[in-house]
Enzyme design. Structure first.
Site, mmCIF file in Angstrom:
data_model
loop_
_atom_site.group_PDB
_atom_site.id
_atom_site.type_symbol
_atom_site.label_atom_id
_atom_site.label_comp_id
_atom_site.label_asym_id
_atom_site.label_seq_id
_atom_site.Cartn_x
_atom_site.Cartn_y
_atom_site.Cartn_z
ATOM 1 N N GLU A 84 0.689 -1.204 -0.040
ATOM 2 C CA GLU A 84 0.020 -0.055 0.175
ATOM 3 C C GLU A 84 0.938 1.408 -0.137
ATOM 4 O O GLU A 84 0.532 2.243 0.339
ATOM 5 C CB GLU A 84 -1.159 0.035 1.268
ATOM 6 C CG GLU A 84 -0.512 -0.102 2.483
ATOM 7 C CD GLU A 84 -1.558 -0.456 3.655
ATOM 8 O OE1 GLU A 84 -2.408 0.565 3.614
ATOM 9 O OE2 GLU A 84 -1.599 -1.308 4.219
ATOM 10 N N CYS A 116 -3.180 -4.122 4.274
ATOM 11 C CA CYS A 116 -2.335 -4.874 4.716
ATOM 12 C C CYS A 116 -2.341 -6.262 4.294
ATOM 13 O O CYS A 116 -1.621 -7.291 4.534
ATOM 14 C CB CYS A 116 -2.272 -4.955 6.582
ATOM 15 S SG CYS A 116 -2.025 -3.271 7.057
ATOM 16 N N HIS A 241 -1.434 -10.960 11.714
ATOM 17 C CA HIS A 241 -1.079 -9.469 11.069
ATOM 18 C C HIS A 241 -0.823 -8.611 12.307
ATOM 19 O O HIS A 241 -1.697 -8.466 13.418
ATOM 20 C CB HIS A 241 -2.094 -8.787 10.300
ATOM 21 C CG HIS A 241 -1.825 -7.442 9.831
ATOM 22 N ND1 HIS A 241 -0.643 -6.738 9.565
ATOM 23 C CD2 HIS A 241 -2.955 -6.379 10.043
ATOM 24 C CE1 HIS A 241 -0.776 -5.543 9.526
ATOM 25 N NE2 HIS A 241 -2.147 -5.005 9.656
HETATM 26 N N1 COA Z 1 1.222 2.848 30.917
HETATM 27 C C1 COA Z 1 0.734 1.921 30.463
HETATM 28 N N2 COA Z 1 -0.562 1.623 29.474
HETATM 29 C C2 COA Z 1 -0.868 2.898 28.954
HETATM 30 C C3 COA Z 1 -0.415 4.285 29.591
HETATM 31 C C4 COA Z 1 0.552 4.429 30.292
HETATM 32 N N3 COA Z 1 0.926 5.523 31.058
HETATM 33 N N4 COA Z 1 -1.415 5.203 29.046
HETATM 34 C C5 COA Z 1 -2.240 4.575 28.142
HETATM 35 N N5 COA Z 1 -1.946 3.460 28.109
HETATM 36 C C6 COA Z 1 -2.696 2.207 27.434
HETATM 37 C C7 COA Z 1 -4.306 2.608 27.509
HETATM 38 O O1 COA Z 1 -4.885 1.940 28.686
HETATM 39 C C8 COA Z 1 -4.425 1.698 26.399
HETATM 40 O O2 COA Z 1 -4.517 0.353 26.655
HETATM 41 P P1 COA Z 1 -6.055 -0.522 26.451
HETATM 42 O O3 COA Z 1 -6.328 -0.474 24.971
HETATM 43 O O4 COA Z 1 -5.609 -2.018 26.438
HETATM 44 O O5 COA Z 1 -6.667 0.005 27.422
HETATM 45 C C9 COA Z 1 -3.421 1.825 25.311
HETATM 46 O O6 COA Z 1 -2.473 2.279 25.983
HETATM 47 C C10 COA Z 1 -3.604 2.751 24.170
HETATM 48 O O7 COA Z 1 -4.274 3.976 24.817
HETATM 49 P P2 COA Z 1 -5.474 5.082 24.030
HETATM 50 O O8 COA Z 1 -5.653 5.851 24.862
HETATM 51 O O9 COA Z 1 -6.314 3.969 23.585
HETATM 52 O O10 COA Z 1 -4.331 5.346 22.935
HETATM 53 P P3 COA Z 1 -4.528 6.152 21.559
HETATM 54 O O11 COA Z 1 -6.074 6.595 21.412
HETATM 55 O O12 COA Z 1 -3.736 7.434 21.641
HETATM 56 O O13 COA Z 1 -4.530 5.494 20.392
HETATM 57 C C11 COA Z 1 -4.745 3.709 18.662
HETATM 58 C C12 COA Z 1 -4.606 4.006 20.297
HETATM 59 C C13 COA Z 1 -4.813 2.248 18.611
HETATM 60 C C14 COA Z 1 -6.095 4.193 18.272
HETATM 61 C C15 COA Z 1 -3.608 4.187 17.778
HETATM 62 O O14 COA Z 1 -2.411 3.824 18.454
HETATM 63 C C16 COA Z 1 -3.859 3.975 16.367
HETATM 64 O O15 COA Z 1 -4.558 4.516 15.843
HETATM 65 N N6 COA Z 1 -3.091 2.969 15.971
HETATM 66 C C17 COA Z 1 -3.171 2.561 14.365
HETATM 67 C C18 COA Z 1 -4.510 1.527 14.403
HETATM 68 C C19 COA Z 1 -4.042 0.681 13.070
HETATM 69 O O16 COA Z 1 -2.849 0.575 12.849
HETATM 70 N N7 COA Z 1 -4.935 0.445 12.234
HETATM 71 C C20 COA Z 1 -4.978 -0.552 11.140
HETATM 72 C C21 COA Z 1 -5.288 -2.016 11.718
HETATM 73 S S1 COA Z 1 -4.876 -3.074 10.580
#
Ligand code: COA
Length: 367
Positions: A84, A116, A241
């Site tokens: 991609e 992916c 994945h």
């Molecule tokens: N210590 C430990 N864990 C912590 C933390 C800390 N200080 N602060 C936050 N966390 C944890 C949260 O509790 C959460 O865990 P959980 O989901 O098990 O509850 C995790 O870290 C992520 O925190 P969150 O606030 O949900 O993160 P975010 O909103 O900033 O982003 C995603 C998370 C997944 C939305 C983001 O990383 C993303 O968009 N990733 C790409 C997704 C992707 O690749 N999609 C294509 C899929 S094929």
């Protein structure tokens, strides 16, 4: 002539020359590093310098796979590249790679796009092409390669990465790819990149929900009414994945809960069969089409002939498929491990300020 003896004859991998520990990004974004390390399960982000691109990444993986195969370029009848990170809306990435490799002649050459999932589709098409007899015993070169970059400050930024995997599909010296597979797709806008835009638009939470649904559907289909825990036990490794490792953990736990396994059983299967195959993914970061196949390549290392590996593929949009592989006589040699060992040993570690400079350079190169 139908080539029933079909599978992976050789493997080549490549990671780019730069990497940054996620703690450096955390310091830049003013975030607790444990959010990235523990909350998402990430470790390092592979990065490309401005002069190094997707064609270099894909071509080097292909060269390495070809160097470990005992055939000649004239024995290839197909080159298919799943990606991609296309560089052109018309000219396929396979044409750029073929040019690098000096590959021309009676060869079907094309690019496969489905987020992916594209690398998996390319691999399956190559296997099905040989099994159908249409290949007339020619081999296929399949490459899955991507550079995952998000807009600076995007929640997906800590999951960035890059990597390439190449397979020669011929006689199954390394692994047979089972003809039976189970697919599931549903139209969704969880992750997409409109034409002309440099970075993906990601609804991270929706992508997680789609991914989990896809995993439940595919694993249920794989079990086909049998006890899913017993079906899992027959695999030496269960590969996913890996957008980021925590996503895999969540999906596998849901698969187990839906199947009615105890919390202990889920944890035992996850620790023994899922988690160990994500070590290389933690070094590459997300590499989109290559991500699953980096995990599979890691899992195949050193397996005895006959041992099995499950592979769950997911591509946003969304499409998914679960397939199984069976180790062949040369999986034990694990010749491709040296690719990762060498690339990781040679690569330069970038700190937060180096990353900032690099993103500036990538922006000016794209402008
Ligand atoms: N210590 C430990 N864990 C912590 C933390 C800390 N200080 N602060 C936050 N966390 C944890 C949260 O509790 C959460 O865990 P959980 O989901 O098990 O509850 C995790 O870290 C992520 O925190 P969150 O606030 O949900 O993160 P975010 O909103 O900033 O982003 C995603 C998370 C997944 C939305 C983001 O990383 C993303 O968009 N990733 C790409 C997704 C992707 O690749 N999609 C294509 C899929 S094929």
């Amino acid at each position: 002539m139908t080539s029933t003896e079909t599978g992976i004859a050789s493997i080549g991998l490549h990671l780019p020359p730069l990497a940054m520990p996620v703690e450096e990004l955390a310091s830049l974004r003013g975030v607790d590093p444990d959010k990235y390390l523990v909350g998402l399960g990430c470790s390092e982000i592979s990065l490309c310098p401005p002069e190094f691109g997707i064609v270099d990444l894909a071509s080097e993986a292909a060269r390495r796979a070809l160097s470990r195969w005992d055939g000649d370029l004239e024995d290839l009848g197909m080159i298919a590249v799943g990606t991609e990170t296309a560089v052109d809306m018309s000219r396929p990435l396979s044409a750029f790679v073929a040019e690098e490799l000096g590959l021309a002649g009676p060869i079907r050459s094309y690019e496969v796009k489905h987020a992916c999932y594209g690398g998996t589709l390319a691999l399956r098409q190559a296997c099905e092409w040989r099994m159908s007899g249409a290949a007339r015993d020619k081999a296929a070169l399949v490459v899955a390669a991507d550079i995952a970059l998000y807009e600076q400050g995007d929640p997906g930024e800590p999951t960035q990465g890059a990597g390439a995997v190449a397979f020669v599909v011929d006689r199954p010296e390394i692994a047979t790819v089972g003809i039976d597979s189970h697919a599931w797709s549903e139209p969704a806008f969880d992750f997409y990149r409109p034409v002309g835009e440099s970075y993906p638009r990601v609804d991270g939470k929706l992508s997680l929900e789609c991914y989990k649904k896809a995993a439940v559907e595919c694993f249920n289909a794989l079990a086909e009414g049998r006890d899913p825990a017993e079906v899992m036990e027959r695999f030496s490794a269960i590969c996913f994945h890996v957008p980021f490792p925590k996503m895999v953990r969540k999906a596998f736990h849901l698969v187990g809960e839906v199947a009615g396994w105890s919390a202990e059983k889920i944890q035992q299967l996850y620790s023994e069969k899922v988690e160990p195959s994500m070590l290389w993914n933690r070094l590459s970061g997300n590499s989109y089409t290559a991500s699953l196949w980096i995990a599979v390549a890691q899992a195949l290392q050193g397996l005895k002939a006959g041992e099995q590996v499950a592979a769950f593929s997911y591509g946003s949009g969304f499409g998914s498929e679960i397939l199984s592989l069976e180790a062949g006589p040369r999986a034990r040699e694990a010749a491709w491990s040296q690719d990762i060992e060498r690339d990781v040993a040679r690569r330069t570690r970038v700190d937060a300020s180096g990353y900032d400079l690099l993103r500036g350079a990538v922006r000016s190169a794209a402008a």
